[in-house]
Enzyme design. Structure first.
Site, mmCIF file in Angstrom:
data_model
loop_
_atom_site.group_PDB
_atom_site.id
_atom_site.type_symbol
_atom_site.label_atom_id
_atom_site.label_comp_id
_atom_site.label_asym_id
_atom_site.label_seq_id
_atom_site.Cartn_x
_atom_site.Cartn_y
_atom_site.Cartn_z
ATOM 1 N N CYS A 159 0.807 -1.224 0.000
ATOM 2 C CA CYS A 159 0.000 0.000 0.000
ATOM 3 C C CYS A 159 0.841 1.276 0.000
ATOM 4 O O CYS A 159 0.522 2.223 -0.718
ATOM 5 C CB CYS A 159 -0.993 0.035 1.155
ATOM 6 S SG CYS A 159 -0.735 -1.148 2.451
ATOM 7 N N ARG A 209 6.986 -11.370 5.048
ATOM 8 C CA ARG A 209 6.376 -11.309 6.370
ATOM 9 C C ARG A 209 7.012 -12.372 7.241
ATOM 10 O O ARG A 209 7.179 -13.513 6.807
ATOM 11 C CB ARG A 209 4.863 -11.570 6.292
ATOM 12 C CG ARG A 209 4.149 -10.507 5.493
ATOM 13 C CD ARG A 209 2.651 -10.723 5.485
ATOM 14 N NE ARG A 209 2.029 -9.761 4.583
ATOM 15 C CZ ARG A 209 0.740 -9.738 4.286
ATOM 16 N NH1 ARG A 209 -0.067 -10.640 4.824
ATOM 17 N NH2 ARG A 209 0.254 -8.838 3.461
ATOM 18 N N GLN A 228 1.669 -10.942 -4.091
ATOM 19 C CA GLN A 228 0.228 -10.714 -4.102
ATOM 20 C C GLN A 228 -0.195 -10.122 -5.439
ATOM 21 O O GLN A 228 0.549 -9.352 -6.035
ATOM 22 C CB GLN A 228 -0.134 -9.708 -3.010
ATOM 23 C CG GLN A 228 0.172 -10.182 -1.612
ATOM 24 C CD GLN A 228 -0.211 -9.140 -0.590
ATOM 25 O OE1 GLN A 228 0.261 -8.013 -0.641
ATOM 26 N NE2 GLN A 228 -1.074 -9.508 0.336
ATOM 27 N N ASP A 278 -1.923 -7.590 -6.091
ATOM 28 C CA ASP A 278 -2.411 -6.526 -5.229
ATOM 29 C C ASP A 278 -2.818 -5.282 -6.021
ATOM 30 O O ASP A 278 -2.221 -4.971 -7.040
ATOM 31 C CB ASP A 278 -1.292 -6.154 -4.249
ATOM 32 C CG ASP A 278 -1.837 -5.543 -2.967
ATOM 33 O OD1 ASP A 278 -3.069 -5.475 -2.821
ATOM 34 O OD2 ASP A 278 -1.024 -5.155 -2.116
ATOM 35 N N HIS A 317 -4.709 -1.140 -5.395
ATOM 36 C CA HIS A 317 -5.313 -0.139 -4.525
ATOM 37 C C HIS A 317 -6.141 0.798 -5.365
ATOM 38 O O HIS A 317 -5.670 1.328 -6.365
ATOM 39 C CB HIS A 317 -4.232 0.612 -3.738
ATOM 40 C CG HIS A 317 -3.535 -0.278 -2.764
ATOM 41 N ND1 HIS A 317 -2.434 -1.022 -3.105
ATOM 42 C CD2 HIS A 317 -3.822 -0.589 -1.472
ATOM 43 C CE1 HIS A 317 -2.066 -1.742 -2.055
ATOM 44 N NE2 HIS A 317 -2.879 -1.504 -1.057
ATOM 45 N N LYS A 365 -12.584 -5.567 6.330
ATOM 46 C CA LYS A 365 -12.389 -6.207 5.030
ATOM 47 C C LYS A 365 -13.438 -7.247 4.727
ATOM 48 O O LYS A 365 -14.126 -7.751 5.623
ATOM 49 C CB LYS A 365 -10.998 -6.831 4.967
ATOM 50 C CG LYS A 365 -10.726 -7.859 6.040
ATOM 51 C CD LYS A 365 -9.294 -8.394 5.930
ATOM 52 C CE LYS A 365 -9.050 -9.513 6.928
ATOM 53 N NZ LYS A 365 -7.767 -10.187 6.757
ATOM 54 N N HIS A 375 -8.089 -1.537 -0.635
ATOM 55 C CA HIS A 375 -7.014 -2.506 -0.895
ATOM 56 C C HIS A 375 -7.707 -3.768 -1.371
ATOM 57 O O HIS A 375 -8.694 -4.180 -0.773
ATOM 58 C CB HIS A 375 -6.255 -2.884 0.382
ATOM 59 C CG HIS A 375 -5.781 -1.742 1.221
ATOM 60 N ND1 HIS A 375 -4.455 -1.535 1.475
ATOM 61 C CD2 HIS A 375 -6.453 -0.763 1.878
ATOM 62 C CE1 HIS A 375 -4.332 -0.481 2.276
ATOM 63 N NE2 HIS A 375 -5.520 0.008 2.531
#
Length: 602
Positions: free
Chosen positions: A300, A329, A347, A349, A351, A430, A476
RNA sequence: GCCGACAUAGCUCAGUUGGCUAGAGCAGCUGAUUUGUAAUCAGCAGGCCCGGGGUUCGAAUCCUCGUGUCGGCACCA
């Protein structure tokens, strides 16, 4: 067949209690219905406790509930119990079952119960949680247990069970507490159901992505590389590349722009975002020239920096940035599990920066995107809304507004969902997408998170109609979740037999003899031209052997070519399921492959 | 991280109570065979027995500390 319990006001009431209270209701018979299994498994847990108590006299018992697949009992003993002792306990259980003890029930006051179980500190702990002043005791032979039931009338009814595994579990599920021994078991009303369940487990083992990943050379892990860091092998690389390119197009079609943030960013930024304070224990840090950097655990912040690069007008929104974002992580060692839980993963991913008026349509668009992909892979899925967790940034008010916004979007569009209290990300609530695979297991993959906090913390703005400065909302979202986990799930879902559009290799070409190798190579080149990968099985082995080897690679299509095929410009196709053969002209064959590869568009 | 188990050839596994040069199948390499739809034959090579310490005349085997893996717990894409 006699009843084992009754159903009274929608509750399962055992016969002991029904008699005591004079209840009547629909009979529950000993079969494999959920109600019957509930009673059977609960009593099997007690039978196991009885056997454990008889074998290990100092055993103390906590709780022994039924779970989705069977039952377990948590207990403690000074004896060391291992996997090998399960057989003994089973034997002891069977010998008790043969004695056909009645399961009797009686009531005592909680003080009497505390006196009765004064040497069992675990039972005392259970009683701490009980409201009310009377408790029930179930007794079978010498064995007595504090329990609210329901139970079978007689332990002789328990015959088809198996103890599955032994493990440690925290008392009360809290990692601050002591660890108890937990034994899991399964129980059914008849032999067939027990066998069917064991077969299902064997099937799941056959599909295990760690095993298939090794066999099919998709990925590997190495001790010297480090736990949780996957290595993608060529076959896995091809599969992943296909998935990536399909998904890339799908994002472009929906107006997403590809961007890319750096792998690590200065810690000051993570302090601004709140990751440092709320997620720091999962992050990797390093120092460069006296400055501390954090390796990104999420994408993000990078995307926020993309947003900040320009001034934005309300006319520009929504802005959608996406990235196959590599994140690190620090997962706990015990959590690591094949590709399902790793420490470095990618990911899919994105946004979305939008106005608060656009939230609903954007959420719905993402849900629709998810649906398109999940149905392509023939996954059923459900959605869960997760609310504010214990560790979170932002005011309760903002959380309330954003959680409500997610619910509104779902409600207005008649989309069903469940609630997961306290399961949100630290910056916002979420919607999680839980998919069910081919053999009924659930996995969490995609996620849609609504965030008012990061835009606030980074003071993001856009110009409104009246040239006023307005704070955008951030959504997200990830659809696969991560390529690692999703490919792991796909592998198990398809048992390694990937459909053509995603398979690492589309075609296996088996030339009958050496003289046919040249045609095989020509064919292989033509396949590459239409975007298909092939492998030629031309080793110095018998034809039978090479077909067997090709079959074992789980490639979707095998073609055999010999004199006849070369003469007629055809290929002999072998179906991987039916083992039947048929011929196609080379042209038809190539167009068939092309169709199969292109039939999927997200 | 916690409880328990495990780690032998590229892969799947044998290896007795500590005792000869650590074995097999598959895969690999070499040769013969040139095959029409699920294993052709013969030969060869392949091991710091996860790593470091220790016990012992002697350790793959026993102890110990790591690392990794597996089953759970707790935690999460």
């Amino acid at each position: 067949m006699n009843a084992i319990a009754i159903k009274h006001n929608d509750e399962i009431i055992d016969l002991q209690t029904a008699k005591e209270l004079g209840f009547e209701g629909e009979q529950i018979l000993l079969d494999n219905s959920p109600d019957s299994l509930e009673v059977l498994r609960h009593s099997t847990a007690h039978l196991m406790a009885q056997a454990i108590k008889s074998l290990y006299s100092d055993a103390e018992f906590y709780v022994g509930p039924t779970v989705k697949e069977g039952f377990y009992y948590d207990f403690k003993t000074s004896h060391e119990i291992g996997e090998g002792d399960l057989k003994n306990i089973e034997k002891e259980m069977l010998s008790f079952a043969k004695k056909k003890y009645e399961i009797e029930k009686y009531d005592i006051s909680i003080d009497e119960a505390k006196e009765k179980f004064k040497n069992d500190h675990l039972k005392l702990a259970v009683m701490e949680r009980i409201q009310g002043d009377r408790v029930s005791i179930y007794k079978q032979g010498e064995f007595e247990d504090l329990c609210r039931g329901p139970h079978l009338p007689n332990i002789g009814l328990i015959r088809y069970f198996k103890l599955m595994k032994i493990a440690g579990a925290y008392l009360g599920g809290d990692s601050k507490n002591e660890v108890l021994t937990r034994i899991y078991g399964i129980a059914f009303a008849d032999k067939e159901a027990l066998k069917a369940h064991l077969d299902m487990i064997a099937e799941a083992e056959k599909r295990d992505h760690r095993k298939l990943g090794n066999e099919m050379k998709l990925f590997t892990f190495r001790e010297e590389v480090g736990a949780g860091f996957p290595i993608w092998l060529p076959a896995g690389g091809r599969l992943r590349a296909r998935l990536e390119s399909l998904l890339f197009k799908a994002h472009r079609k929906r107006g997403y722009e590809p961007v890319r943030g750096p792998e690590m960013l200065r810690s000051d930024l993570w302090k601004t975002s709140g990751h440092y304070q709320n997620y720091g224990e999962n992050m990797y840090f390093t120092n460069i020239d006296e400055l501390e950097f954090g390796v990104k655990p999420m994408n993000c912040v990078g995307h926020i920096k993309v947003y900040e690069e320009e001034l934005h007008s309300y006319r520009d929104l929504p802005l959608k940035y996406f990235e196959y974002g590599v994140v690190h992580r620090h997962e706990m060692t015990g959590a690591l599990h094949g590709l399902f839980r790793v420490r470095e993963f990618t990911q899919d991913d994105a946004h979305i920066f939008c106005t608060s008026e656009q939230i609903e349509e954007q959420i719905i668009e993402v849900v629709d995107f998810v649906d398109k992909i999940m149905s392509t892979f023939e996954f059923n899925y459900k959605m869960m809304i997760s609310t504010k967790p214990a560790k979170a940034v932002g005011s309760d008010e903002v959380w309330e507004i954003s959680t409500q916004a997610l619910k509104n979007a779902m409600n207005k569009n008649n989309l069903p969902y469940e609630i997961d209290e306290g399961g949100g990300a630290f910056y916002g609530p979420k919607i999680d997408i839980k998919i069910t695979d081919a053999i009924g297991r659930e996995w969490q993959c995609g996620t849609i998170q609504l965030d008012f906090n990061l835009p606030e913390r980074f003071e993001l703005q856009y110009n409104g109609e009246n040239n006023d400065k307005i704070q955008p909302v951030m959504i997200h979202r990830a659809i696969l979740g991560s390529f690692e986990r999703f490919i792991g799930i796909l592998t198990e879902h398809y048992a390694g037999e990937f459909p053509m559009f995603i398979a690492p290799t589309q075609v296996a070409i088996v030339p009958v003899a050496d003289t046919h190798k040249e045609y095989a190579k020509e064919l292989s080149d033509k396949l590459i031209d239409i975007g298909a990968d092939s492998e030629i099985f031309a080793k110095n082995d018998s034809l039978n052997k090479r077909i067997r080897t090709a079959e074992k690679t789980r490639v979707p299509m095998i073609v055999v070519i010999g004199d006849e095929e070369i003469a007629g410009k055809t290929v002999a196709i072998r179906d991987r399921r039916t083992r039947e053969q048929y011929n196609l002209s080379e042209k038809e064959f190539l167009s068939l492959i092309q169709t199969k590869i292109n039939e999927v568009n997200f």
